[in-house]
Design a protein around this motif. Structure first.
Motif, PDB file in Angstrom:
ATOM      1  N   PRO A  32      17.177   1.889  11.074  1.00 20.11           N
ATOM      2  CA  PRO A  32      17.101   2.683   9.836  1.00 20.11           C
ATOM      3  C   PRO A  32      16.633   4.103  10.115  1.00 20.11           C
ATOM      4  N   LYS A  38      13.617  13.570   2.811  1.00 25.54           N
ATOM      5  CA  LYS A  38      13.362  12.945   1.516  1.00 25.54           C
ATOM      6  C   LYS A  38      11.881  13.035   1.180  1.00 25.54           C
ATOM      7  N   SER A  41       7.179   8.966  -0.599  1.00 31.81           N
ATOM      8  CA  SER A  41       6.789   8.231  -1.800  1.00 31.81           C
ATOM      9  C   SER A  41       5.308   7.867  -1.704  1.00 31.81           C
ATOM     10  N   TYR A 101      -1.604  -0.859  12.147  1.00 28.95           N
ATOM     11  CA  TYR A 101      -0.643  -1.859  11.672  1.00 28.95           C
ATOM     12  C   TYR A 101      -0.998  -3.262  12.155  1.00 28.95           C
ATOM     13  N   ASN A 127      -1.440  -6.202   6.217  1.00 30.46           N
ATOM     14  CA  ASN A 127      -0.286  -7.109   6.066  1.00 30.46           C
ATOM     15  C   ASN A 127       1.075  -6.414   6.185  1.00 30.46           C
ATOM     16  N   GLY A 128       1.076  -5.182   6.610  1.00 27.36           N
ATOM     17  CA  GLY A 128       2.359  -4.518   6.865  1.00 27.36           C
ATOM     18  C   GLY A 128       3.012  -3.901   5.647  1.00 27.36           C
ATOM     19  N   THR A 129       2.361  -3.971   4.496  1.00 26.67           N
ATOM     20  CA  THR A 129       3.031  -3.471   3.295  1.00 26.67           C
ATOM     21  C   THR A 129       3.001  -1.949   3.196  1.00 26.67           C
ATOM     22  N   SER A 131       3.263   0.286   5.593  1.00 27.37           N
ATOM     23  CA  SER A 131       4.315   0.932   6.383  1.00 27.37           C
ATOM     24  C   SER A 131       5.680   0.734   5.751  1.00 27.37           C
ATOM     25  N   ILE A 132       5.845  -0.359   5.010  1.00 25.93           N
ATOM     26  CA  ILE A 132       7.129  -0.550   4.324  1.00 25.93           C
ATOM     27  C   ILE A 132       7.293   0.494   3.222  1.00 25.93           C
ATOM     28  N   GLN A 133       6.175   0.851   2.573  1.00 22.47           N
ATOM     29  CA  GLN A 133       6.245   1.914   1.563  1.00 22.47           C
ATOM     30  C   GLN A 133       6.758   3.212   2.176  1.00 22.47           C
ATOM     31  N   LEU A 134       6.447   3.398   3.457  1.00 21.97           N
ATOM     32  CA  LEU A 134       6.884   4.602   4.149  1.00 21.97           C
ATOM     33  C   LEU A 134       8.315   4.501   4.671  1.00 21.97           C
ATOM     34  N   GLY A 135       8.773   3.280   4.823  1.00 19.62           N
ATOM     35  CA  GLY A 135      10.108   3.092   5.380  1.00 19.62           C
ATOM     36  C   GLY A 135      10.109   2.806   6.867  1.00 19.62           C
ATOM     37  N   ALA A 136       8.993   2.265   7.350  1.00 23.65           N
ATOM     38  CA  ALA A 136       8.925   1.927   8.770  1.00 23.65           C
ATOM     39  C   ALA A 136       9.208   0.436   8.938  1.00 23.65           C
ATOM     40  N   TYR A 137       9.573   0.043  10.122  1.00 21.02           N
ATOM     41  CA  TYR A 137       9.764  -1.397  10.313  1.00 21.02           C
ATOM     42  C   TYR A 137       9.128  -1.928  11.585  1.00 21.02           C
TER      43      TYR A 137
END
Lengths: 172, 123, 627
Positions: A32, A38, A41, A101, A127-129, A131-137
């Motif tokens: 991704p 952008k 968020s 993380y 819990n990794g949430t 970084s998901i808000q940032l768009g990381a995986y």
């Protein structure tokens, strides 16, 4: 009539061949990557040391370049890139924010003591949430945010010499 | 017999409206899980995947639902973060006209050919 | 190791034999010489025999864990049970291609023995086409995926077989599926040969019908096995994911199903000959296309296969040569197809089979486009999208309803001319059933949509009609009655299953319990144990029903050592009404387990009805021999 059908089929046939032939060369794993700039968020997370809840709006409040780096003590490539992060901090042109993380607090602290702490602020992502808000995986992953609070660069994987120089070019 | 011809149209019509049924939260959760693709185990939805990342994504979906986001908004959020790839349900836009349209076109074309054949044979 | 050499040289010998057969057939074709025929029989046998020797050498290498062989080193391990050492032979790219080749030569051998009733020219042509395929695959194996490559120094231990592939069903799944795929090559070659010879008539149909049925039966069973495996090993209770690899196995099946119906019309009424030829070509093309898509790694699938672009390129070129040749042959010899001027009315079996083909072709195109569209989009516009279950559901389900209704009407029509048939009463009953069902389903399960309700009603209707046919009809059409009944049962079970399934997902610690519907699930304990190739964690769960019945579930987590992989083994309790499916998962860094419990009604009927479909085919297959 028949010849026309045949012709159309042959053209389609070669079109298919060329597309599949090219398709073979593309990697089949999806990464991704950042397609275009952008807006960052908003995300909430708790502080690494004090555990108090903060939001991204409070942290990224200066008119400054920011670098958000996702790291963990168990991640080997994070150790590789850490020197570059320290060097970046020494330039004093960009503020570094770390997101720890899925890590163990003790190990993470040990990691910082050993390798140095380049971050002006560290957030916890148990819990990794976040970084998901940032768009990381995954770890390590790094985001460069400009003065308009836009993500202008996303680095998947460790920072190396080349990427370090690219970052310097951006922030200078 | 005539009604049979119209059945596909009727069902298409209803399938458009049918998604408004009120589902319980956990059912909705699972539905969203099934429609999001895991980036670590790329062949699976986050519902089927057992990877750590999928677990985190599930948590985010739950948080978003709790904060009052709708199903559609959640898809938009994830597409925004990770690209359209993340959704198993391809959008209908310029990129996918062929994807959605071609099968139906083939169906219509096939129907025309068969009808003509039948007409030829009948005479 | 001697077997490396035996295997390798037998492959080379088979290339020589294949080339000999190829040229002998061509020269025989020019001056038909009956005596040479016997010669070819022997050569065919030797061709098969040497591939068999090569295959057995590989099996022996696997059984002896001979790690000087790269294939064995990459895919085997000394601690693996003997059964999986053997099945590991075809659990990898090289071995599976060798298996493919083995079946290819075997089917040619059987074809040549069993086709004595056909004109010699047609047989020779079939042989030539078939040899082109065999030689292509032989070169492919030797050039890009030779199973007998060696490494030095010889490693002490192998890398092991992916544990999710260590499964009894998955051990027999590839051979069965390959039997189906590969025997379609005979249909392909024979149809091209008869096209060239102008023999596409009812006699040829009668002859090739048994090949079509045989490969159709194997494909059906093969897909079923794969699906059962996915159910208990891969998925969390799912059995079909619309994954590219699954779609690829379904496409030849669909094409073959359409062909199966066409060949019946061709046999009885000498109609639809061009349909038959095109479908024969497309079935085999789709099989090879499947090999290309799976083996080249161009697709992103849950089914992990080792892949290599060079192999992909070879199959791609080979595939396009095959398609190109068959297209040219088709257009050159199309005039040989005798257009039969037999008239038929709209309401006859012929036209209903045409409609059947129309729908099947549509389903096929949806699956084909959905599977390969992402590749095209990426190449042409550099954008990546995913096409998954929602796409297929949206495009397939609305069209399934008229299909089911046609399917219940079509088989009751007569050949040639239509009687005014007595299904007015049936239609009325259908509507009543439809209404009752819609009412109940909407009442009980409020979330069900109207599409689903009518789909369900249509499948009930089909179920009712086919069941009536099954008990009423004389033996004339018993195989069709069984297969169609099986199909209606399959659709019905899948629908009921997806509507009525219930599940709970939760995180539980030992000692905790959780409510589900009207029962409680209690996590009693975890037990550790160790086996030769994995460590296991077994969770003990007790489910108390409201009427105080207790069920104990023991789902397992296996941590394999070679290679290191964690798998979840579900505990499934099956009865005729529903499956209870319990599976647990480790959560990294936490002391709880992620548990998932599902009640899946009519699960076993999905498998049983598919078997019924295959049984219907087998009845037809064996009927020929009784006469």
């Amino acid at each position: 009539m028949k010849n026309r059908y045949f012709f159309i089929i042959i053209v389609l046939f070669f079109f298919f061949f060329i597309v599949l032939f090219k398709g073979l060369k593309n990697p089949n794993v999806y990464i991704p990557e950042l397609q275009k700039e952008k807006n960052l968020s908003r995300f909430d997370a708790s502080d690494f040391y004090s555990n108090t809840k903060t939001s991204s709006l409070d942290i990224l409040n200066d008119n400054n370049f920011y670098l958000i780096n996702i790291w963990a003590s168990w991640c080997l490539p994070c150790r590789e890139e850490h020197d570059y992060l320290i060097k970046l901090k020494e330039q004093n042109l960009i503020k570094l924010i770390g997101i720890n993380y899925k890590d163990n607090f003790k190990n993470a602290k040990k990691f910082l003591n050993e390798m140095g702490n380049p971050y002006s602020k560290i957030l916890k992502d148990k819990n990794g949430t976040v970084s998901i808000q940032l768009g990381a995986y995954g770890v390590p992953e790094t985001f460069i945010i400009d003065k308009n609070k836009k993500i202008i660069k996303k680095i998947i994987g460790p920072i190396d010499k080349k990427i370090y120089n690219e970052i310097l070019l951006i922030i200078k | 017999m005539k009604i049979i011809k119209f059945l596909p149209i009727i069902f298409l019509y209803f399938s458009l409206f049918s998604s408004f049924s009120n589902e319980k939260n956990s059912q909705l959760e699972n539905k969203i899980f099934k429609n999001l693709r895991c980036i670590i185990c790329q062949g699976q939805s986050i519902y089927d995947s057992q990877s750590d990342f999928a677990e985190s994504m599930k948590l985010v979906v739950k948080q978003k639902l709790d904060s009052g986001m709708s199903e559609e908004e959640i898809y938009i959020f994830f597409k925004d973060q990770y690209g359209e790839w993340i959704s198993y349900d391809p959008e209908f836009n310029a990129k996918t006209y062929f994807l959605w349209g071609l099968p139906v076109l083939i169906f219509l074309l096939g129907g025309a050919i068969i009808l003509r054949k039948l007409a030829v044979l009948k005479n | 190791m001697i077997f490396n050499y035996i295997g390798n040289y037998s492959l080379i010998i088979s290339v020589i034999i294949s080339l000999t057969i190829f040229f002998l057939s061509i020269s025989n074709l020019q001056k038909i010489n009956i005596k040479k025929k016997i010669n070819l029989n022997k050569l065919n046998f030797f061709q098969f025999f040497f591939v068999l020797v090569s295959f057995f050498s590989l099996v022996v290498l696997f059984v002896l864990s001979e790690f000087s062989n790269i294939t064995v080193f990459n895919n085997s391990h000394t601690t693996k049970p003997l059964f999986y050492k053997i099945s590991g032979t075809w659990g990898n790219h090289e071995g599976s291609l060798l298996l493919w080749l083995l079946i290819l030569t075997l089917s040619l051998f059987i074809y040549f023995l069993s086709s004595k009733s056909r004109p010699i020219k047609e047989r020779l042509l079939t042989l030539i086409f078939q040899e082109v395929i065999i030689i292509g695959f032989l070169i492919f194996i030797i050039k890009t995926s030779n199973p007998f490559n060696q490494i030095f120094p010889i490693p002490k231990e192998g890398l092991g077989l992916n544990p999710i592939l260590q499964d009894p069903i998955l051990a027999i799944h590839p051979p069965v599926l390959y039997l189906g795929y590969v025997s379609t090559s005979i249909i392909f070659s024979s149809s091209l040969a008869s096209l060239v010879q102008g023999n596409v008539n009812n006699l040829w149909a009668k002859h090739i019908k048994k090949w079509i049925f045989a490969s159709w039966i194997f494909l059906t069973i093969g897909i079923l096995l794969g699906s059962i495996w996915a159910y208990y090993e891969l998925g969390w209770g799912g059995f079909w994911f619309w994954d590219p690899v699954e779609n690829i196995s379904l496409m030849p099946w669909l094409s073959l199903t359409a062909l199966l119906h066409c060949i019946l019309v061709l046999e009885k009424r000498s109609l639809l000959s061009s349909w038959t030829i095109i479908l024969s070509i497309s079935t085999f093309t789709l099989s090879v296309c499947g090999t290309f898509l799976v083996r080249s790694g161009i697709l992103n699938s849950v089914h992990t296969f080792a892949n290599d672009p060079e192999r992909g390129l070879f199959i791609l070129i080979f595939l396009f040569i095959l398609v190109f040749l068959s297209l040219v042959i088709y257009f050159l010899f199309e005039k040989n197809l005798k257009t039969n001027n037999n008239k038929f009315n709209l309401l006859t079996k012929e036209s209903s089979i045409l409609i059947n083909n129309w729908f099947i072709m549509y389903f096929l195109s949806v699956i084909l486009i959905g599977t390969i569209y992402p590749i095209f989009l990426e190449v042409l516009s550099d954008q990546k999208i995913s096409v998954g279950p929602p796409f297929f559901n949206k495009l397939l389900i609305p069209f399934l309803i008229p299909f089911l209704i046609f399917m219940s009407i079509g088989p009751n029509l007569n050949w040639i001319k239509n009687k005014i048939f007595e299904n007015k009463i049936q239609l009325i009953i259908f509507f009543i059933l439809n209404l009752i069902l819609s009412f109940f389903i909407i009442k009980i399960f409020g979330r069900i949509t109207l599409t689903f309700t009518i789909l369900l009603a249509a499948s009930f209707y089909l179920f009712y009609i086919t069941f009536k046919d099954l008990i009423k009809k004389d033996y004339k059409n018993i195989s069709q009655a069984i297969s169609h009944f099986g199909f209606s049962l399959l659709i019905l079970s899948i629908l009921m299953n997806s509507i009525l399934s219930k599940e709970i997902i939760a995180n539980l610690k030992v000692g905790e319990e959780i409510k589900f519907m009207e029962s409680t699930i209690k996590f009693k304990k975890v037990e550790n144990s160790s086996r030769s190739n994995f460590k296991s964690l077994v969770g003990f769960f007790e489910i108390n029903n409201k009427d105080d019945k207790k069920f104990l579930f023991k789902p397992e987590i296996r941590i394999y050592n070679q290679p290191q992989v964690i798998t979840s083994e579900a505990d499934i309790k099956t009865n005729f009404f529903k499956d209870k499916f319990f599976v647990i998962n480790l959560v990294k860094g936490e002391n709880y387990f992620n548990i998932r419990y599902q009640e899946k009604p009519l699960m076993i009927w999905i498998w049983l009805s598919t078997i019924l479909i295959a049984i219907g085919g087998s009845v037809s297959f064996f009927k020929r021999y009784e006469k």
